[in-house]
Structure formats: structure tokens, C-alpha cells
Design a protein around this motif. Sequence first.
Motif, mmCIF file in Angstrom:
data_model
loop_
_atom_site.group_PDB
_atom_site.id
_atom_site.type_symbol
_atom_site.label_atom_id
_atom_site.label_comp_id
_atom_site.label_asym_id
_atom_site.label_seq_id
_atom_site.Cartn_x
_atom_site.Cartn_y
_atom_site.Cartn_z
ATOM 1 N N SER A 23 1.068 78.752 13.624
ATOM 2 C CA SER A 23 1.964 79.703 13.218
ATOM 3 C C SER A 23 2.033 79.996 12.097
ATOM 4 N N ARG A 27 1.861 84.004 10.073
ATOM 5 C CA ARG A 27 2.759 84.633 9.115
ATOM 6 C C ARG A 27 2.000 84.891 7.921
ATOM 7 N N THR A 97 2.291 84.921 19.796
ATOM 8 C CA THR A 97 3.141 85.042 18.446
ATOM 9 C C THR A 97 2.547 86.384 17.851
ATOM 10 N N SER A 169 14.259 81.165 19.884
ATOM 11 C CA SER A 169 12.759 81.471 19.924
ATOM 12 C C SER A 169 12.217 81.950 18.174
ATOM 13 N N ALA A 170 11.239 81.326 17.733
ATOM 14 C CA ALA A 170 10.993 81.621 16.548
ATOM 15 C C ALA A 170 10.388 82.941 16.379
ATOM 16 N N GLN A 171 9.718 83.187 17.437
ATOM 17 C CA GLN A 171 8.872 84.450 17.528
ATOM 18 C C GLN A 171 9.706 85.538 17.469
ATOM 19 N N ARG A 196 11.546 76.597 15.101
ATOM 20 C CA ARG A 196 10.709 76.540 13.998
ATOM 21 C C ARG A 196 11.123 77.563 12.711
ATOM 22 N N ILE A 316 8.434 72.144 21.664
ATOM 23 C CA ILE A 316 8.149 72.924 22.933
ATOM 24 C C ILE A 316 6.631 73.028 23.498
ATOM 25 N N ASP A 317 5.770 73.080 22.141
ATOM 26 C CA ASP A 317 4.135 73.052 22.203
ATOM 27 C C ASP A 317 3.553 71.669 22.788
ATOM 28 N N LYS A 344 5.109 80.401 29.200
ATOM 29 C CA LYS A 344 4.062 80.179 27.913
ATOM 30 C C LYS A 344 2.793 80.931 28.568
HETATM 31 C C1 S3P Z 1 5.605 80.128 17.931
HETATM 32 C C2 S3P Z 1 6.750 80.128 18.443
HETATM 33 C C3 S3P Z 1 7.194 79.137 19.851
HETATM 34 C C4 S3P Z 1 5.677 78.429 20.298
HETATM 35 C C5 S3P Z 1 4.541 79.307 19.943
HETATM 36 C C6 S3P Z 1 4.392 79.614 18.529
HETATM 37 C C7 S3P Z 1 5.714 80.468 16.604
HETATM 38 O O1 S3P Z 1 7.211 80.178 20.859
HETATM 39 O O2 S3P Z 1 5.655 78.118 21.666
HETATM 40 O O3 S3P Z 1 3.514 78.512 20.390
HETATM 41 O O4 S3P Z 1 4.732 80.722 15.761
HETATM 42 O O5 S3P Z 1 6.635 81.358 16.104
HETATM 43 P P1 S3P Z 1 8.906 80.714 20.863
HETATM 44 O O6 S3P Z 1 9.259 81.367 19.702
HETATM 45 O O7 S3P Z 1 8.785 81.882 21.948
HETATM 46 O O8 S3P Z 1 9.368 79.480 21.382
#
Ligand code: S3P
Length: 433
Positions: A23, A27, A97, A169-171, A196, A316-317, A344
Motif C-alpha cells: 500500500s 502511494r 489499488t 475504503s482506503a482506495q 488504513r 480485511i487483507d 477482492k
Molecule cells: C488497499 C486498501 C484495501 C485493501 C487493498 C489495499 C490500499 O482495499 O484490501 O489490498 O492500499 O488502499 P479497500 O480500500 O477497497 O478496502
Amino acid sequence: MKPIRDRRSRPLTGRVSVPGDKSISHRALMLAALAAGTSTIEGLNDGADVTATATAVTALGAGVLQPDRSARVEVEGWGDRGPVEPVATIDAGNSGTTARILLGLLASVDGHCSVTGDESLKRRPMLRVVAPLRAMGAVIDGRAHGDLLPLAVRGGELEGRDHELAVASAQVKSALLLAGMHASGSTAVTEPGDSRDHTENMLRASGVDIEVTDRTVRIAGGQRPVAMHWDVPGDISSAMYLIVAAVLLRGSDLMIDGVGLNPKRSTALDVLKRMGADLAIDPTSEASGEPRGEIHVRSSTLQACTVDASDVPRLIDEIPVLAIAASQAEGDSAFHGVGELRTKESDRLAAIVEGLRGLGGEAEAAGDTLFVRGPRKLSGGIVDSGGDHRMAMAFAVAGLVSSASIRINGWSCVQTSFPTFLDLLGTAQAGGR
Ligand code: S3P
């Protein structure tokens, strides 16, 4: 995959470090691409997902150099010049991501960009990021009214908006923050739960002002990250396979150093601790806005766990490998609110249940809850990864404690995040480095 029969039962000892956090690597590449000047990235994850992001920012005009294949990557950002209109479709491969966060960047590119992915990614929902980007002014179209890749983006002037996400969702949050950085006014993202927060930490570390209150992050438009040195910690999600293996294999006593310990990312460690795992966690430093440290893990007997829905976005992962741990724990474990697993790299909820059942375990999905009954001695057998790296590695851990060996079909998908998984497992079983 090479059978891991000969590795079974051997404890994990000594000291190891895991590859860079996936992750944070995505970024770091994107923030470095936006900056003016040269950034350096140490410890970049070398899996296929992060390579897809490096290729994407290169297509947009950043220079990504890895002199002498060293651990250090140099990125020449586009800064004031802005990104260029890419001449070909950007292929995010297997990486959700890459696709989702990148859409946030493309939304402000003055031009036309298209994004696609592999068969798995082409099945994953994109409307959760496309709809709020459209509300900011981006023109995005694709299959299923813009929910499925390939997507075409005509970016341009964006207007800041306040967004309320239906799913934490962090993404999605990250995509909207990057779009907001290029929009007029300010943009806010409110999530129903804590996901996250690497993007927030890294934006701050690179000099971008953001305001975080409770579950809302606000960013003012017209800002840009500075070029800097990024130091990527070890990936806690990758470390979890070794940690669960060490907990389950009698006689293990393993140190993992330099691993990311972001509290919004490492809740799986809290769950394992609650299950009775002998874990000592020592945060030693902070770099690039992210805490890191050492984890000392010793084999232990486990009790069942209950995971609340509110904890799920932060682990989640790790649910596939926690489910393997639960299959070896005393009692009935329940993971509530895990419906997102269906979206996923594969339908992980179905894959966990089918995989465990096929090996003589007891698991069931009822609505959005996953139940796992333990302890069950798992038999040997064949498990299909479904092209999903996390399923492949979770069942490889199961194969270390099963009564006969487990063959994992489609093993090569571990290239996505952790190409050196088997080497590192071997190192730890030979007493560490
Ligand atoms: C991630 C966010 C998570 C995670 C993914 C990586 C990220 O997904 O499952 O493997 O780097 O922001 P979501 O943001 O869809 O929950």
C-alpha cells in the motif's frame, strides 16, 4: 508450486524481514510522480501490483529509475508540467489499488486516459470511485455504466466536494483526496469505518495540509507534495503469513524486523493476541509518516476469536490467514461484516469456506459473517488459488500444519505482492538470516 511437504512441521526461528509494504509503495510512487524534482524510494515492494503503478506513472510522464536493481528507486516527478496524456491504455493488471487510486489522479488530467486490468480486476466494482469523481466533474465511462474496467476518463477542471462513502475504503478515500488536491475549493471524505490511513500520513509527510477529524479527512485544492526520500517499511500483511505459521508450528521463535505497525493496518495482530498468540510488538521508529518496529512471535495454542464488523476495514487483507489460524484454534470463531471479501481479487469468502471444507475443516458463510470451527486437523489436498495471492499464501500456511501436503494450483499469483514468500519461509525454517 513446489510441494512444501519437506518444510512441514519445521519451526520458524531467527530473524527475517519482509518485502516493502504494498500500500505504501503504491502511494510513494504516486506522490513522487506528482512532486517537482527527484524523490527516492527505499524498500519499494517488488511485486507485480506495484510494478503496475510504476508503469502507470511512467506512462503519465514521470521518470522511474531503478539504478543497478538496487533497493532504491528514483522518481522524477512531473511537478508543474503536469502529467501527459498517455498514448496507450494503462494496464493495472491485478491491482485494485493501482486502478482505483489512479482514477483519482486521472480525473484532473487534461486529456483522455483509459484504464484496464486483468480478468479478475475487470470483475471488480469501480463505481464506488467513479461516481464521486463524476460528481467532482470528471467524465468517466466504461462497461456497466462505468462500474467495470476498461474505463475511459476525460479529466479536467474539478470542483471540490464533500463525499460520504457507503463502504470504508482506503482506495476510494485516497482517490478522492488526490482528486481533491487538484480541485477548486476543498474536498472532504467521510467513511463509515476506519480504513488504513497511509495516504493521510504520507500526504502530511510530503508537506500537504490535510485536516482529520473523527472519520472525515479534508484537503484543500491547489497543493502538491514535495519531492522527498520515502522509506517503505516491511509489509505487515505479508508478515502475517509468517506470523501465523510461527504461531502454529511448535518450537517457533521468530523475529520480524522493520515491519510497518500502523494501528489502522495492524489490527490482525490484536486479534491474534486475543486468540492467545505469544506476540511481542515493539515499535522502534517512524519513517515517511509511518510507524515501524519488530515483532517477536513464538508458537502458542490459540482460542477462537470474534471479530466485530467495525474492525474489518483494518484487517480485511488478513482474514484469509486469520481463518486458517481459527481452524486450528479451540472453539468457534466468527468474523462479522466481511461481505467486502466478495469483491477482492477473488470471492475470498467463498474461497475460504470451500478451501477449508475441502481439507476437512469446518467453515460457513452466513450473510456477511464467516464462521470457522476449530481445532480441526486439516488433511492434505488440492486448493485452487483462484489467481488470488492472499488465498494462495493462506493455504500454504495451512499446508505447514496439515496431515499430508496441500498442493496449491495457480501458485504464481504470489508474484502480485510477495514473490519471495517461499524463500523467506525457507530462511526462517533454516534459522533466519
Ligand atoms: C488497499 C486498501 C484495501 C485493501 C487493498 C489495499 C490500499 O482495499 O484490501 O489490498 O492500499 O488502499 P479497500 O480500500 O477497497 O478496502
